[in-house]
Design a protein around this motif. Structure first.
Motif, PDB file in Angstrom:
ATOM      1  N   ASP A  70       0.827  -1.219   0.000  1.00  0.00           N
ATOM      2  CA  ASP A  70       0.000   0.000   0.000  1.00  0.00           C
ATOM      3  C   ASP A  70       0.855   1.261   0.000  1.00  0.00           C
ATOM      4  N   ILE A  71       1.896   1.246   0.829  1.00  0.00           N
ATOM      5  CA  ILE A  71       2.758   2.434   0.918  1.00  0.00           C
ATOM      6  C   ILE A  71       3.468   2.670  -0.406  1.00  0.00           C
ATOM      7  N   ARG A  72       3.970   1.573  -1.006  1.00  0.00           N
ATOM      8  CA  ARG A  72       4.686   1.725  -2.281  1.00  0.00           C
ATOM      9  C   ARG A  72       3.765   2.225  -3.381  1.00  0.00           C
ATOM     10  N   ALA A  73       2.468   1.902  -3.273  1.00  0.00           N
ATOM     11  CA  ALA A  73       1.535   2.218  -4.364  1.00  0.00           C
ATOM     12  C   ALA A  73       0.894   3.601  -4.251  1.00  0.00           C
ATOM     13  N   CYS A  74       1.032   4.277  -3.104  1.00  0.00           N
ATOM     14  CA  CYS A  74       0.199   5.468  -2.886  1.00  0.00           C
ATOM     15  C   CYS A  74       0.856   6.786  -3.295  1.00  0.00           C
ATOM     16  N   GLY A  75       2.037   6.721  -3.882  1.00  0.00           N
ATOM     17  CA  GLY A  75       2.689   7.970  -4.304  1.00  0.00           C
ATOM     18  C   GLY A  75       3.559   8.583  -3.213  1.00  0.00           C
ATOM     19  N   ALA A  76       3.604   7.938  -2.054  1.00  0.00           N
ATOM     20  CA  ALA A  76       4.379   8.482  -0.935  1.00  0.00           C
ATOM     21  C   ALA A  76       5.874   8.510  -1.255  1.00  0.00           C
ATOM     22  N   VAL A  77       6.331   7.509  -1.998  1.00  0.00           N
ATOM     23  CA  VAL A  77       7.755   7.450  -2.336  1.00  0.00           C
ATOM     24  C   VAL A  77       8.130   8.631  -3.229  1.00  0.00           C
ATOM     25  N   ASP A  78       7.266   8.947  -4.194  1.00  0.00           N
ATOM     26  CA  ASP A  78       7.548  10.096  -5.070  1.00  0.00           C
ATOM     27  C   ASP A  78       7.612  11.393  -4.280  1.00  0.00           C
ATOM     28  N   ARG A  79       6.709  11.528  -3.331  1.00  0.00           N
ATOM     29  CA  ARG A  79       6.733  12.740  -2.501  1.00  0.00           C
ATOM     30  C   ARG A  79       8.003  12.808  -1.667  1.00  0.00           C
ATOM     31  N   ALA A  80       8.431  11.652  -1.171  1.00  0.00           N
ATOM     32  CA  ALA A  80       9.667  11.620  -0.374  1.00  0.00           C
ATOM     33  C   ALA A  80      10.866  11.988  -1.248  1.00  0.00           C
ATOM     34  N   ILE A  81      10.858  11.515  -2.503  1.00  0.00           N
ATOM     35  CA  ILE A  81      11.942  11.870  -3.435  1.00  0.00           C
ATOM     36  C   ILE A  81      11.967  13.384  -3.639  1.00  0.00           C
ATOM     37  N   GLN A  82      10.780  13.972  -3.775  1.00  0.00           N
ATOM     38  CA  GLN A  82      10.706  15.431  -3.936  1.00  0.00           C
ATOM     39  C   GLN A  82      11.294  16.152  -2.723  1.00  0.00           C
ATOM     40  N   GLU A  83      10.999  15.622  -1.570  1.00  0.00           N
ATOM     41  CA  GLU A  83      11.508  16.227  -0.335  1.00  0.00           C
ATOM     42  C   GLU A  83      13.043  16.151  -0.303  1.00  0.00           C
ATOM     43  N   ALA A  84      13.587  15.013  -0.696  1.00  0.00           N
ATOM     44  CA  ALA A  84      15.050  14.881  -0.761  1.00  0.00           C
ATOM     45  C   ALA A  84      15.614  15.875  -1.768  1.00  0.00           C
ATOM     46  N   ASN A  85      14.948  15.995  -2.909  1.00  0.00           N
ATOM     47  CA  ASN A  85      15.434  16.904  -3.953  1.00  0.00           C
ATOM     48  C   ASN A  85      15.411  18.364  -3.517  1.00  0.00           C
ATOM     49  N   ARG A  86      14.453  18.690  -2.670  1.00  0.00           N
ATOM     50  CA  ARG A  86      14.386  20.050  -2.142  1.00  0.00           C
ATOM     51  C   ARG A  86      15.681  20.363  -1.361  1.00  0.00           C
ATOM     52  N   HIS A  87      16.120  19.409  -0.564  1.00  0.00           N
ATOM     53  CA  HIS A  87      17.375  19.598   0.186  1.00  0.00           C
ATOM     54  C   HIS A  87      18.571  19.675  -0.768  1.00  0.00           C
ATOM     55  N   ILE A  88      18.560  18.847  -1.802  1.00  0.00           N
ATOM     56  CA  ILE A  88      19.678  18.848  -2.750  1.00  0.00           C
ATOM     57  C   ILE A  88      19.755  20.191  -3.476  1.00  0.00           C
ATOM     58  N   GLN A  89      18.595  20.706  -3.867  1.00  0.00           N
ATOM     59  CA  GLN A  89      18.588  22.009  -4.537  1.00  0.00           C
ATOM     60  C   GLN A  89      19.117  23.099  -3.607  1.00  0.00           C
ATOM     61  N   ALA A  90      18.747  23.023  -2.338  1.00  0.00           N
ATOM     62  CA  ALA A  90      19.240  23.999  -1.363  1.00  0.00           C
ATOM     63  C   ALA A  90      20.763  23.917  -1.259  1.00  0.00           C
TER      64      ALA A  90
END
Ligand code: IPE
Ligand code: IPE
Ligand code: MG
Ligand code: MG
Length: 321
Positions: free
Chosen positions: A272-292
């Protein structure tokens, strides 16, 4: 890591760091020597070494002190892994059996302690009281983070709490590595603070990606057990985003209450967790730090090391191991 080039400018320094670490058990019991050899020869990405060497290289730190610092940071990291795997009961690390897979808890604890001691000794060899102090504060922060993770299960589903935990257990050491390398280079305080922030941002991203890999990675690639955080009751970003969507999940609640859940329930929750888009959101969160992190670097003149630090930041968000 053969496809990344951020190690290129520090190729020869890395070898000196390796050598420095390898000699740390000389003159001690042969079991300590072989444990250290086992740990170091298994590889590991040496990403913290690269951060320290590149920041120090960028600002022309004294080479000997910089090598010493990088060895201190990586040995501290190695020691935390020895204890972390014992605490987690993990049997594989860097594709090899962990010390606790082969030894008693007593021998494993003592070997970890020994590595902490030698790491501290190296930190003292930098001859910078400020760096030594940062080093001890970071070790305290890491321990505090691990204890928080252990004792505060009921608060684990909160985003702010998650950020604090990953800062403590992971980002703090990245921060200290980058900050200390800048301090050894005698740069202006604002520059040191900038690189402290760079270390913070990539460190946060690094742990978010580690937490994602626990959901998406293959054990054979990652080199350590996957799909294990949930089983251990550790709530990471993918679960937190999942909970935001579904509001409540009986299996997550049971895990937070430390009640028994079946393997089947865990498997279903993982799906369920893998299917709900949560991983993509987490990737975005990581990318926000990388951009910073990359944004901070953009305020500095272009040089080989700056470009390598940019590539290192991008590698962190794209890594699969
Ligand atoms: C593992 O760190 C522990 C975390 C902070 C997630 P690394 O993924 O850097 O471990 P090695 O050194 O490459 O094995
Ligand atoms: C490890 O965190 C952080 C420290 C070693 C302090 P994790 O438990 O997430 O690391 P892995 O996944 O075992 O490498
Ligand atoms: Mg662990
Ligand atoms: Mg992990």
């Amino acid at each position: 890591l053969s496809d990344v080039t951020f190690f290129d400018p520090i190729q020869s320094s890395i070898l000196l760091v390796e050598q420095r670490m390898r000699t740390q058990a000389d003159g001690f019991h042969p079991e300590l020597k072989s444990a250290l050899t086992h740990l170091l020869s298994a590889g590991g990405k040496r990403i913290r070494v690269a951060v320290a060497l590149l920041v120090g290289g960028m600002f022309k730190a004294d080479q000997h002190r910089l090598i010493t610092l990088a060895a201190a940071i990586e040995l501290l990291h190695t020691a935390t892994l020895v204890h972390d795997d014992l605490i987690d009961g993990a049997l594989m690390r860097r594709g090899n059996p962990t010390l606790n897979a082969r030894w008693t808890p007593a021998a494993t604890v003592l070997t970890g302690d020994f590595l902490f001691a030698q790491a501290a000794n190296l930190a003292a060899d930098t001859k910078s009281v400020r760096v030594i102090k940062l080093f001890t504060e970071t070790l305290a922060t890491i321990c505090d983070g691990e204890v928080t993770q252990m004792f505060e299960r009921q608060f684990m589903s909160d985003f702010k709490g998650y950020e604090k935990r990953i800062y403590a257990k992971t980002a703090s050491l990245f921060e200290t590595g980058a900050f200390s390398a800048a301090i050894l280079s005698d740069v202006p305080e604002q520059t040191a603070q900038d690189f402290k922030q760079y270390g913070y941002e990539i460190g946060m991203a690094f742990q978010i990606v580690d937490d994602i890999l626990d959901y998406t990675g293959e054990q054979s690639t990652v080199g350590k057990p996957v799909a294990s955080d949930l089983r251990q009751g550790i709530m990471t970003l993918p679960v937190l985003f999942f909970l935001e969507q579904v509001k409540q999940d009986p299996v997550v609640t049971a895990i937070l209450d430390a009640r028994r859940v079946s393997e089947e329930q865990i498997q279903r929750l993982l799906v369920d967790i893998r299917a709900c888009g949560a991983v993509d959101r987490a990737i975005q969160e990581a990318n926000r730090h990388i951009q910073a992190a990359i944004g901070i670097l953009s305020g500095y003149p272009i040089c080989t090391e700056r470009l390598a630090l940019e590539e290192l930041a991008r590698f962190i968000s794209q890594r699969s191991k």
